[in-house]
Design a protein around this motif. Structure first.
Motif, PDB file in Angstrom:
ATOM      1  N   LEU A 125       0.816  -1.215   0.000  1.00 14.50           N
ATOM      2  CA  LEU A 125       0.000   0.000   0.000  1.00 14.50           C
ATOM      3  C   LEU A 125       0.849   1.264   0.000  1.00 14.50           C
ATOM      4  O   LEU A 125       0.586   2.181  -0.807  1.00 14.50           O
ATOM      5  CB  LEU A 125      -0.963  -0.017   1.184  1.00 14.50           C
ATOM      6  CG  LEU A 125      -1.939   1.158   1.271  1.00 14.50           C
ATOM      7  CD1 LEU A 125      -2.769   1.268   0.004  1.00 14.50           C
ATOM      8  CD2 LEU A 125      -2.849   1.006   2.484  1.00 14.50           C
ATOM      9  N   PRO A 126       1.880   1.397   0.852  1.00 15.87           N
ATOM     10  CA  PRO A 126       2.728   2.594   0.769  1.00 15.87           C
ATOM     11  C   PRO A 126       3.426   2.735  -0.583  1.00 15.87           C
ATOM     12  O   PRO A 126       3.515   3.844  -1.132  1.00 15.87           O
ATOM     13  CB  PRO A 126       3.746   2.396   1.907  1.00 15.87           C
ATOM     14  CG  PRO A 126       3.049   1.504   2.876  1.00 15.87           C
ATOM     15  CD  PRO A 126       2.227   0.580   2.038  1.00 15.87           C
ATOM     16  N   TRP A 127       3.929   1.607  -1.125  1.00 11.86           N
ATOM     17  CA  TRP A 127       4.616   1.695  -2.412  1.00 11.86           C
ATOM     18  C   TRP A 127       3.655   2.121  -3.521  1.00 11.86           C
ATOM     19  O   TRP A 127       3.997   2.974  -4.357  1.00 11.86           O
ATOM     20  CB  TRP A 127       5.227   0.341  -2.753  1.00 11.86           C
ATOM     21  CG  TRP A 127       5.923   0.333  -4.083  1.00 11.86           C
ATOM     22  CD1 TRP A 127       7.195   0.747  -4.350  1.00 11.86           C
ATOM     23  CD2 TRP A 127       5.359  -0.084  -5.332  1.00 11.86           C
ATOM     24  NE1 TRP A 127       7.471   0.607  -5.700  1.00 11.86           N
ATOM     25  CE2 TRP A 127       6.366   0.107  -6.328  1.00 11.86           C
ATOM     26  CE3 TRP A 127       4.125  -0.600  -5.718  1.00 11.86           C
ATOM     27  CZ2 TRP A 127       6.154  -0.206  -7.666  1.00 11.86           C
ATOM     28  CZ3 TRP A 127       3.916  -0.901  -7.058  1.00 11.86           C
ATOM     29  CH2 TRP A 127       4.924  -0.716  -8.011  1.00 11.86           C
ATOM     30  N   SER A 128       2.447   1.542  -3.529  1.00 14.90           N
ATOM     31  CA  SER A 128       1.482   1.896  -4.572  1.00 14.90           C
ATOM     32  C   SER A 128       1.050   3.346  -4.451  1.00 14.90           C
ATOM     33  O   SER A 128       0.949   4.062  -5.456  1.00 14.90           O
ATOM     34  CB  SER A 128       0.254   0.980  -4.473  1.00 14.90           C
ATOM     35  OG  SER A 128       0.611  -0.374  -4.653  1.00 14.90           O
ATOM     36  N   SER A 129       0.802   3.805  -3.228  1.00 18.55           N
ATOM     37  CA  SER A 129       0.383   5.191  -3.036  1.00 18.55           C
ATOM     38  C   SER A 129       1.475   6.163  -3.473  1.00 18.55           C
ATOM     39  O   SER A 129       1.194   7.168  -4.139  1.00 18.55           O
ATOM     40  CB  SER A 129       0.024   5.432  -1.566  1.00 18.55           C
ATOM     41  OG  SER A 129      -1.022   4.574  -1.153  1.00 18.55           O
ATOM     42  N   THR A 130       2.716   5.870  -3.106  1.00 13.91           N
ATOM     43  CA  THR A 130       3.825   6.742  -3.491  1.00 13.91           C
ATOM     44  C   THR A 130       4.007   6.766  -5.005  1.00 13.91           C
ATOM     45  O   THR A 130       4.241   7.826  -5.603  1.00 13.91           O
ATOM     46  CB  THR A 130       5.115   6.266  -2.807  1.00 13.91           C
ATOM     47  OG1 THR A 130       4.932   6.246  -1.388  1.00 13.91           O
ATOM     48  CG2 THR A 130       6.270   7.200  -3.146  1.00 13.91           C
ATOM     49  N   PHE A 131       3.885   5.598  -5.631  1.00 10.51           N
ATOM     50  CA  PHE A 131       4.064   5.522  -7.072  1.00 10.51           C
ATOM     51  C   PHE A 131       3.017   6.356  -7.808  1.00 10.51           C
ATOM     52  O   PHE A 131       3.349   7.164  -8.689  1.00 10.51           O
ATOM     53  CB  PHE A 131       3.991   4.067  -7.526  1.00 10.51           C
ATOM     54  CG  PHE A 131       3.932   3.897  -9.015  1.00 10.51           C
ATOM     55  CD1 PHE A 131       5.093   4.000  -9.775  1.00 10.51           C
ATOM     56  CD2 PHE A 131       2.729   3.645  -9.657  1.00 10.51           C
ATOM     57  CE1 PHE A 131       5.048   3.850 -11.166  1.00 10.51           C
ATOM     58  CE2 PHE A 131       2.677   3.499 -11.031  1.00 10.51           C
ATOM     59  CZ  PHE A 131       3.842   3.599 -11.785  1.00 10.51           C
ATOM     60  N   PHE A 132       1.737   6.173  -7.445  1.00  6.12           N
ATOM     61  CA  PHE A 132       0.682   6.888  -8.152  1.00  6.12           C
ATOM     62  C   PHE A 132       0.692   8.379  -7.820  1.00  6.12           C
ATOM     63  O   PHE A 132       0.351   9.208  -8.676  1.00  6.12           O
ATOM     64  CB  PHE A 132      -0.674   6.274  -7.832  1.00  6.12           C
ATOM     65  CG  PHE A 132      -0.892   4.937  -8.464  1.00  6.12           C
ATOM     66  CD1 PHE A 132      -0.958   4.808  -9.841  1.00  6.12           C
ATOM     67  CD2 PHE A 132      -1.020   3.799  -7.698  1.00  6.12           C
ATOM     68  CE1 PHE A 132      -1.144   3.578 -10.436  1.00  6.12           C
ATOM     69  CE2 PHE A 132      -1.211   2.557  -8.283  1.00  6.12           C
ATOM     70  CZ  PHE A 132      -1.271   2.447  -9.654  1.00  6.12           C
ATOM     71  N   ALA A 133       1.072   8.730  -6.592  1.00  4.67           N
ATOM     72  CA  ALA A 133       1.144  10.152  -6.242  1.00  4.67           C
ATOM     73  C   ALA A 133       2.231  10.851  -7.045  1.00  4.67           C
ATOM     74  O   ALA A 133       2.017  11.957  -7.577  1.00  4.67           O
ATOM     75  CB  ALA A 133       1.401  10.307  -4.745  1.00  4.67           C
ATOM     76  N   SER A 134       3.399  10.226  -7.148  1.00  8.37           N
ATOM     77  CA  SER A 134       4.482  10.837  -7.927  1.00  8.37           C
ATOM     78  C   SER A 134       4.162  10.864  -9.421  1.00  8.37           C
ATOM     79  O   SER A 134       4.505  11.813 -10.127  1.00  8.37           O
ATOM     80  CB  SER A 134       5.782  10.062  -7.686  1.00  8.37           C
ATOM     81  OG  SER A 134       5.651   8.711  -8.095  1.00  8.37           O
ATOM     82  N   ASN A 136       1.101  11.069 -10.718  1.00  9.58           N
ATOM     83  CA  ASN A 136       0.045  12.058 -10.948  1.00  9.58           C
ATOM     84  C   ASN A 136       0.569  13.486 -10.906  1.00  9.58           C
ATOM     85  O   ASN A 136      -0.036  14.391 -11.515  1.00  9.58           O
ATOM     86  CB  ASN A 136      -1.068  11.889  -9.911  1.00  9.58           C
ATOM     87  CG  ASN A 136      -1.834  10.594 -10.115  1.00  9.58           C
ATOM     88  OD1 ASN A 136      -1.793  10.001 -11.191  1.00  9.58           O
ATOM     89  ND2 ASN A 136      -2.515  10.148  -9.070  1.00  9.58           N
ATOM     90  N   GLN A 137       1.655  13.723 -10.170  1.00  7.63           N
ATOM     91  CA  GLN A 137       2.182  15.083 -10.068  1.00  7.63           C
ATOM     92  C   GLN A 137       2.683  15.603 -11.408  1.00  7.63           C
ATOM     93  O   GLN A 137       2.785  16.815 -11.605  1.00  7.63           O
ATOM     94  CB  GLN A 137       3.317  15.113  -9.043  1.00  7.63           C
ATOM     95  CG  GLN A 137       2.831  15.035  -7.613  1.00  7.63           C
ATOM     96  CD  GLN A 137       3.967  15.025  -6.612  1.00  7.63           C
ATOM     97  OE1 GLN A 137       5.136  14.917  -6.983  1.00  7.63           O
ATOM     98  NE2 GLN A 137       3.629  15.117  -5.337  1.00  7.63           N
ATOM     99  N   ARG A 138       2.977  14.690 -12.317  1.00 10.89           N
ATOM    100  CA  ARG A 138       3.383  15.114 -13.658  1.00 10.89           C
ATOM    101  C   ARG A 138       2.196  15.604 -14.482  1.00 10.89           C
ATOM    102  O   ARG A 138       2.382  16.222 -15.539  1.00 10.89           O
ATOM    103  CB  ARG A 138       4.058  13.948 -14.371  1.00 10.89           C
ATOM    104  CG  ARG A 138       5.283  13.410 -13.648  1.00 10.89           C
ATOM    105  CD  ARG A 138       5.753  12.102 -14.246  1.00 10.89           C
ATOM    106  NE  ARG A 138       6.031  12.226 -15.666  1.00 10.89           N
ATOM    107  CZ  ARG A 138       6.334  11.192 -16.455  1.00 10.89           C
ATOM    108  NH1 ARG A 138       6.367   9.962 -15.937  1.00 10.89           N
ATOM    109  NH2 ARG A 138       6.584  11.378 -17.737  1.00 10.89           N
TER     110      ARG A 138
END
Length: 218
Positions: A125-134, A136-138
């Motif tokens: 869950l932390p890895w998936s959240s970090t991946f999608f958050a980073s 999406n910032q693009r």
């Protein structure tokens, strides 16, 4: 000695008694869980996130979210109690060796479920959240709603827990002689296809999560 056969009405009465106990146990667990569910939901929704607080987009969104978690928390948390009632219901139809098999299956399933949940909260869950958050910032600013993130978190928990359960079931079936290595090799190509189908069904709709689910099954 031939066991005494019971009439159909007797089995229906036992089924009615089991269903009553099941709904009573889950219902009482739900009403107890509803008091702690807001704190549990708040803690769970903060796992793997360092952004701003999640948004509640409607007056009933928080309440419906808490009720959903309270139900599933009650269903899983009270499972030892209603499973005991279920075992008492099916016990007369089982042989002694089948009872031992069922006991080892239940214990192993709980261990696999615990490993899946802990692994989800600690890594996936932390890895998936970090991946999608980073990612999406693009494109734009991250402003996730509580309901959408809760659905995402539950899909991760459910998918990883199912992965752990499937791996345990294969191991348990091999140790009990229900499956053989030859059978696994023979149906390997179908299992590869089924792994990707399970990955598509049990994870969020992105290729990375689906591969993370399918590859360990293969």
């Amino acid at each position: 000695m031939t066991p005494l056969l019971q009439p159909l009405s007797h089995h229906l009465e036992e089924l009615r008694s089991f269903l009553f106990k099941f709904f009573l146990i889950v219902g009482l667990g739900f009403f107890f869980m509803i008091w702690w569910a807001p704190d549990i939901v708040h803690w769970l929704l903060q796992q793997g996130r360092e952004e701003d607080p999640l948004l509640l987009l409607s007056p009933l969104e928080g309440f419906s979210l808490v009720c959903r978690f309270a139900f599933w928390g009650s269903f899983v948390g009270t499972s030892p109690l209603w499973l005991i009632a279920c075992l008492r219901f099916v016990q007369p139809a089982l042989h002694s060796h089948e009872k031992k098999w069922l006991f080892s299956l239940l214990i192993g399933s709980y261990v696999a479920l615990s490993i899946g949940v802990c692994g989800s909260l600690r890594w996936f869950l932390p890895w998936s959240s970090t991946f999608f958050a980073s990612f999406n910032q693009r494109i734009g600013q991250n402003a996730w709603s509580a309901a959408n993130y809760a659905e995402f978190a539950l899909s991760i928990l459910f998918g990883v827990s199912c992965l752990a359960e499937i791996c345990f079931l294969f191991f348990w079936s091999l140790t009990k002689g229900l499956l053989s290595a030859e059978q696994l090799l023979y149906y390997r190509r179908w299992w590869v296809l089924g792994s990707f189908i399970l990955g598509a069904l049990l994870t969020p709709p992105d290729v990375v999560s689906q591969l993370c689910m399918a590859v360990p099954l293969i």
